[in-house]
Scaffold this motif. Structure first.
Motif, PDB file in Angstrom:
ATOM      1  N   ALA A   1       6.017   0.872  30.991  1.00  0.00           N
ATOM      2  CA  ALA A   1       6.783   0.758  32.237  1.00  0.00           C
ATOM      3  C   ALA A   1       6.430   1.995  33.060  1.00  0.00           C
ATOM      4  O   ALA A   1       7.001   3.071  32.872  1.00  0.00           O
ATOM      5  CB  ALA A   1       8.281   0.702  31.941  1.00  0.00           C
TER       6      ALA A   1
ATOM      7  N   LYS B   1       6.918   3.182  35.802  1.00  0.00           N
ATOM      8  CA  LYS B   1       7.902   3.920  36.597  1.00  0.00           C
ATOM      9  C   LYS B   1       8.278   5.240  35.932  1.00  0.00           C
ATOM     10  O   LYS B   1       8.692   6.180  36.575  1.00  0.00           O
ATOM     11  CB  LYS B   1       9.156   3.068  36.820  1.00  0.00           C
ATOM     12  CG  LYS B   1       9.959   2.820  35.568  1.00  0.00           C
ATOM     13  CD  LYS B   1      10.972   1.706  35.727  1.00  0.00           C
ATOM     14  CE  LYS B   1      10.277   0.371  35.579  1.00  0.00           C
ATOM     15  NZ  LYS B   1      11.170  -0.771  35.605  1.00  0.00           N
TER      16      LYS B   1
ATOM     17  N   ASP C   1       3.189  -2.106  33.218  1.00  0.00           N
ATOM     18  CA  ASP C   1       4.242  -2.825  33.939  1.00  0.00           C
ATOM     19  C   ASP C   1       4.490  -2.079  35.245  1.00  0.00           C
ATOM     20  O   ASP C   1       4.862  -0.905  35.223  1.00  0.00           O
ATOM     21  CB  ASP C   1       5.503  -2.863  33.057  1.00  0.00           C
ATOM     22  CG  ASP C   1       6.758  -3.145  33.849  1.00  0.00           C
ATOM     23  OD1 ASP C   1       6.693  -3.968  34.780  1.00  0.00           O
ATOM     24  OD2 ASP C   1       7.805  -2.541  33.544  1.00  0.00           O
TER      25      ASP C   1
ATOM     26  N   ASN D   1       7.109  -6.386  37.596  1.00  0.00           N
ATOM     27  CA  ASN D   1       8.555  -6.529  37.542  1.00  0.00           C
ATOM     28  C   ASN D   1       9.169  -6.158  38.892  1.00  0.00           C
ATOM     29  O   ASN D   1       8.464  -5.759  39.809  1.00  0.00           O
ATOM     30  CB  ASN D   1       9.098  -5.548  36.492  1.00  0.00           C
ATOM     31  CG  ASN D   1       9.588  -6.244  35.237  1.00  0.00           C
ATOM     32  OD1 ASN D   1      10.553  -6.992  35.282  1.00  0.00           O
ATOM     33  ND2 ASN D   1       8.911  -6.003  34.128  1.00  0.00           N
TER      34      ASN D   1
ATOM     35  N   ARG E   1      13.033 -13.214  34.496  1.00  0.00           N
ATOM     36  CA  ARG E   1      13.944 -12.182  33.978  1.00  0.00           C
ATOM     37  C   ARG E   1      15.359 -12.759  33.981  1.00  0.00           C
ATOM     38  O   ARG E   1      15.883 -13.164  35.030  1.00  0.00           O
ATOM     39  CB  ARG E   1      13.894 -10.914  34.838  1.00  0.00           C
ATOM     40  CG  ARG E   1      14.886  -9.878  34.333  1.00  0.00           C
ATOM     41  CD  ARG E   1      14.716  -8.531  34.971  1.00  0.00           C
ATOM     42  NE  ARG E   1      15.682  -7.584  34.432  1.00  0.00           N
ATOM     43  CZ  ARG E   1      15.664  -6.288  34.662  1.00  0.00           C
ATOM     44  NH1 ARG E   1      14.710  -5.769  35.424  1.00  0.00           N
ATOM     45  NH2 ARG E   1      16.577  -5.489  34.135  1.00  0.00           N
TER      46      ARG E   1
ATOM     47  N   HIS F   1      15.739  -7.052  30.144  1.00  0.00           N
ATOM     48  CA  HIS F   1      15.750  -5.598  29.949  1.00  0.00           C
ATOM     49  C   HIS F   1      17.214  -5.201  30.065  1.00  0.00           C
ATOM     50  O   HIS F   1      17.810  -5.320  31.135  1.00  0.00           O
ATOM     51  CB  HIS F   1      14.907  -4.880  31.016  1.00  0.00           C
ATOM     52  CG  HIS F   1      15.020  -3.382  30.923  1.00  0.00           C
ATOM     53  ND1 HIS F   1      14.414  -2.658  29.920  1.00  0.00           N
ATOM     54  CD2 HIS F   1      15.689  -2.491  31.687  1.00  0.00           C
ATOM     55  CE1 HIS F   1      14.697  -1.371  30.070  1.00  0.00           C
ATOM     56  NE2 HIS F   1      15.471  -1.243  31.131  1.00  0.00           N
TER      57      HIS F   1
ATOM     58  N   SER G   1      18.631   1.375  29.341  1.00  0.00           N
ATOM     59  CA  SER G   1      17.732   2.438  28.905  1.00  0.00           C
ATOM     60  C   SER G   1      18.437   3.443  28.011  1.00  0.00           C
ATOM     61  O   SER G   1      19.670   3.517  27.994  1.00  0.00           O
ATOM     62  CB  SER G   1      17.160   3.145  30.125  1.00  0.00           C
ATOM     63  OG  SER G   1      16.155   2.356  30.693  1.00  0.00           O
TER      64      SER G   1
ATOM     65  N   GLY H   1      12.277  -2.820  27.725  1.00  0.00           N
ATOM     66  CA  GLY H   1      12.083  -1.478  27.165  1.00  0.00           C
ATOM     67  C   GLY H   1      13.438  -0.911  26.808  1.00  0.00           C
ATOM     68  O   GLY H   1      14.327  -1.633  26.362  1.00  0.00           O
ATOM     69  N   GLY H   2      13.592   0.393  27.001  1.00  0.00           N
ATOM     70  CA  GLY H   2      14.907   1.008  26.803  1.00  0.00           C
ATOM     71  C   GLY H   2      15.069   1.811  25.535  1.00  0.00           C
ATOM     72  O   GLY H   2      16.158   2.338  25.280  1.00  0.00           O
TER      73      GLY H   2
ATOM     74  N   GLU I   1       8.142  -3.458  27.036  1.00  0.00           N
ATOM     75  CA  GLU I   1       7.694  -2.597  28.138  1.00  0.00           C
ATOM     76  C   GLU I   1       8.456  -1.264  28.147  1.00  0.00           C
ATOM     77  O   GLU I   1       9.242  -0.995  29.048  1.00  0.00           O
ATOM     78  CB  GLU I   1       7.817  -3.329  29.484  1.00  0.00           C
ATOM     79  CG  GLU I   1       9.173  -3.967  29.696  1.00  0.00           C
ATOM     80  CD  GLU I   1       9.211  -4.917  30.874  1.00  0.00           C
ATOM     81  OE1 GLU I   1       8.197  -5.564  31.177  1.00  0.00           O
ATOM     82  OE2 GLU I   1      10.287  -5.002  31.494  1.00  0.00           O
ATOM     83  N   PRO I   2       8.202  -0.442  27.141  1.00  0.00           N
ATOM     84  CA  PRO I   2       8.860   0.872  27.116  1.00  0.00           C
ATOM     85  C   PRO I   2       8.259   1.842  28.125  1.00  0.00           C
ATOM     86  O   PRO I   2       7.055   1.792  28.404  1.00  0.00           O
ATOM     87  CB  PRO I   2       8.593   1.367  25.688  1.00  0.00           C
ATOM     88  CG  PRO I   2       7.382   0.639  25.235  1.00  0.00           C
ATOM     89  CD  PRO I   2       7.294  -0.636  26.004  1.00  0.00           C
ATOM     90  N   GLY I   3       9.096   2.697  28.637  1.00  0.00           N
ATOM     91  CA  GLY I   3       8.629   3.749  29.538  1.00  0.00           C
ATOM     92  C   GLY I   3       8.920   5.102  28.913  1.00  0.00           C
ATOM     93  O   GLY I   3       8.060   5.797  28.394  1.00  0.00           O
ATOM     94  N   ARG I   4      10.229   5.429  28.905  1.00  0.00           N
ATOM     95  CA  ARG I   4      10.700   6.712  28.383  1.00  0.00           C
ATOM     96  C   ARG I   4      10.162   7.008  26.984  1.00  0.00           C
ATOM     97  O   ARG I   4       9.783   8.136  26.684  1.00  0.00           O
ATOM     98  CB  ARG I   4      12.239   6.626  28.352  1.00  0.00           C
ATOM     99  CG  ARG I   4      12.977   7.800  27.807  1.00  0.00           C
ATOM    100  CD  ARG I   4      14.486   7.443  27.704  1.00  0.00           C
ATOM    101  NE  ARG I   4      14.877   6.512  28.744  1.00  0.00           N
ATOM    102  CZ  ARG I   4      15.427   6.869  29.894  1.00  0.00           C
ATOM    103  NH1 ARG I   4      15.690   8.120  30.138  1.00  0.00           N
ATOM    104  NH2 ARG I   4      15.743   5.950  30.791  1.00  0.00           N
TER     105      ARG I   4
ATOM    106  N   TYR J   1      10.699   9.886  34.083  1.00  0.00           N
ATOM    107  CA  TYR J   1      11.543   9.852  35.286  1.00  0.00           C
ATOM    108  C   TYR J   1      11.795  11.234  35.881  1.00  0.00           C
ATOM    109  O   TYR J   1      12.819  11.450  36.523  1.00  0.00           O
ATOM    110  CB  TYR J   1      12.879   9.136  34.986  1.00  0.00           C
ATOM    111  CG  TYR J   1      12.663   7.757  34.388  1.00  0.00           C
ATOM    112  CD1 TYR J   1      12.255   6.697  35.201  1.00  0.00           C
ATOM    113  CD2 TYR J   1      12.810   7.517  33.027  1.00  0.00           C
ATOM    114  CE1 TYR J   1      12.014   5.444  34.651  1.00  0.00           C
ATOM    115  CE2 TYR J   1      12.569   6.264  32.477  1.00  0.00           C
ATOM    116  CZ  TYR J   1      12.180   5.241  33.302  1.00  0.00           C
ATOM    117  OH  TYR J   1      11.939   4.003  32.763  1.00  0.00           O
TER     118      TYR J   1
HETATM  119  C1  LIG Z   1      12.462  -4.049  33.756  1.00  0.00           C
HETATM  120  C2  LIG Z   1      12.328  -2.750  33.086  1.00  0.00           C
HETATM  121  N1  LIG Z   1      11.506  -2.667  32.035  1.00  0.00           N
HETATM  122  C3  LIG Z   1      11.320  -1.492  31.389  1.00  0.00           C
HETATM  123  C4  LIG Z   1      11.978  -0.358  31.787  1.00  0.00           C
HETATM  124  C5  LIG Z   1      11.717   0.929  31.045  1.00  0.00           C
HETATM  125  O1  LIG Z   1      12.851   1.455  30.510  1.00  0.00           O
HETATM  126  P1  LIG Z   1      12.727   2.721  29.539  1.00  0.00           P
HETATM  127  O2  LIG Z   1      11.964   3.750  30.265  1.00  0.00           O
HETATM  128  O3  LIG Z   1      14.104   3.115  29.246  1.00  0.00           O
HETATM  129  O4  LIG Z   1      11.973   2.250  28.333  1.00  0.00           O
HETATM  130  C6  LIG Z   1      12.871  -0.398  32.867  1.00  0.00           C
HETATM  131  C7  LIG Z   1      13.597   0.811  33.295  1.00  0.00           C
HETATM  132  O5  LIG Z   1      14.216   0.896  34.295  1.00  0.00           O
HETATM  133  C8  LIG Z   1      13.045  -1.642  33.527  1.00  0.00           C
HETATM  134  O6  LIG Z   1      13.862  -1.744  34.564  1.00  0.00           O
END
Ligand SMILES: Cc1ncc(COP(=O)(O)O)c(C=O)c1O
Length: 425
Positions: free
Chosen positions: A58, A60, A79, A102, A149, A201, A204, A241-242, A284-287, A384
């Motif tokens: 992810a 972002k 993502d 997304n 979604r 999702h 987080s 993710g999360g 789709e993990p980010g953090r 983030y």
């Molecule tokens: C749709 C979606 N996927 C994945 C993530 C990633 O979340 P995290 O960074 O907590 O894994 C987010 C975070 O806002 C999200 O909105």
């Protein structure tokens, strides 16, 4: 990843203060080894363990060309949630067939950009988006893969502001039969979109998988109903993710393998008992990928002692380079890099330099006697931070450095004052 020599903190084999000296502060620093370690854990806990799976970052959480290149090399997907993130991917030559899109309000311009680049799939967030996407696909004579979604109506055990799966969430298609099933039917029957399946999702910084398990039950019911109503078996399921990380000693997230195991087990037994082919599963993990791999460095400036009340140490950054404490009370741990193992005798609140009273990065941090010029290192800032950085008070966006064992590389240079105002007339 961290060790201490001669009272100095090291990240991998590089002294943190040497980075502050070379690149200036505030500074974002990442350990490439740690990012790769996290990717390897996703491989062993998910990708290598279960066939027919993929993992998308992810982006972002830390959207940079460097990350796109690294993920590409490591075989991960991406993502994206905006034209800007997609543009970063395109400029990094990230393969289109590994990109998913997304977001709860993709503009026509963004949808066109994604269709033109030929991305793999769209995670459709609402009915209006599906109809717009179909129209654009007809205009362009292309077919798009879509997942829906779903708002699974579960409440994640996390801060309300990062909980996204509740009934009243702005994200996702509501669990309302009158809305959901006509939309599923439209996607199945459409000549211009290919309906792959479902996505959720739930939020987080999750420490356990109970919310995911509840959300999964919702999806399983949908899979069954879709089969019974439309004789259609979905091919894909994205569990979002999360996955939580350790910010402070108060955080104890379960291991990823433990998080994933009950979900995959439940999915497998459900599919077996209903004689349904288990869908391709993605996450789709980010953090989780970048959070603990990043630290932030600041130089301590003024120290304000309010007798019998508290002591503030001000740093040369703040809510412009890490807005999370001000935005939703995120907690961090830090230490003074040049006094890493000295005795702690002072309790501080770390204040940013922005003109907002909420610009307090850490409350109640115990440190060795602080002095102007000390280098404060804040841990687990890899997610983030840079991606939410802003120019409030016209503070510059800091540089980003990646440490690779005993080497370091500047991957984003600090924004200049000229760059800050160059779009202004
Ligand atoms: C749709 C979606 N996927 C994945 C993530 C990633 O979340 P995290 O960074 O907590 O894994 C987010 C975070 O806002 C999200 O909105």
């Amino acid at each position: 990843m961290f060790n201490i020599k001669n009272h100095e903190l090291y990240i991998d084999q590089v002294a943190v203060t040497s980075l502050a000296k070379k690149y200036g502060t505030p500074l974002y620093v990442y350990s490439e080894n740690k990012i790769i370690e996290q990717l390897d854990t996703i491989k062993s806990a998910f990708l290598d363990k279960y066939p027919d799976t993929h993992a998308a970052f992810a982006c972002k959480a830390f959207c940079t060309k460097y990350m796109c290149r690294l993920l590409e090399k490591e075989g991960f997907w991406l993502d994206v949630v905006s034209g800007g993130e997609l543009y970063t991917a395109i400029k990094s030559d990230f393969p289109a067939d590994r990109i998913e899109f997304n977001g709860n309000n993709k503009s026509d311009e963004e949808l066109i950009m994604a269709l033109d680049y030929g991305i793999n799939r769209f995670v459709v967030d609402n009915a209006s988006e599906l109809y717009h996407l179909e129209k654009l696909c007809i205009d362009k004579s292309v077919k798009a893969n879509v997942l829906f979604r779903i708002t699974p109506e579960v409440s994640a055990n996390t801060h309300d502001f990062i909980s996204t799966g509740k009934k009243d969430s702005k994200f996702g298609i509501p669990l309302d039969d009158a809305i959901l099933y006509p939309l599923i039917e439209a996607a199945i029957k459409s000549d211009v979109v290919h309906f792959l399946g479902f996505h959720f999702h739930v939020g987080s910084q999750l420490h356990e998988s109970n919310t995911h398990l509840s959300a999964l039950e919702v999806i399983l019911k949908l899979i069954l109903n879709t089969k019974e109503r439309f004789n259609y078996t979905i091919s894909d399921f994205n569990l979002g993710g999360g996955f939580g990380i350790k910010y402070t000693d108060a955080d104890h997230p379960i291991a990823l393998t433990e998080f994933i195991k009950p979900l995959m087990h439940r999915l497998d037994t459900f599919c077996a008992s209903h004689e349904i082919k288990r869908p391709h599963v993605s996450m789709e993990p980010g953090r989780y990928i970048v959070g603990e791999a990043g630290i932030q460095l600041y130089t301590i400036g003024n120290i304000k002692v309010i007798p019998e009340v508290k002591t503030y140490a001000s740093i040369d950054g703040g809510m412009t380079d890490n807005v999370r404490p001000g935005l939703y009370g995120a907690k961090y741990h830090a230490l003074i890099a040049n006094k890493a193992d000295l005795e702690k005798d002072t309790l501080l609140d770390i204040s940013g330099k922005c003109c907002e009273s909420t610009d307090i990065l850490i409350k109640g941090l115990s440190v060795p006697s602080p002095e102007r010029g000390d280098i404060l290192t804040v841990f687990s800032t890899g997610a983030y931070g840079y991606s939410m950085a802003n120019n409030y008070n016209k503070l510059q966006i800091p540089a980003v450095v990646v440490v690779k064992a005993d080497e370091h590389e500047l991957i984003v240079r600090r924004q200049s004052y000229d760059e800050m105002i160059e779009r202004e007339v």
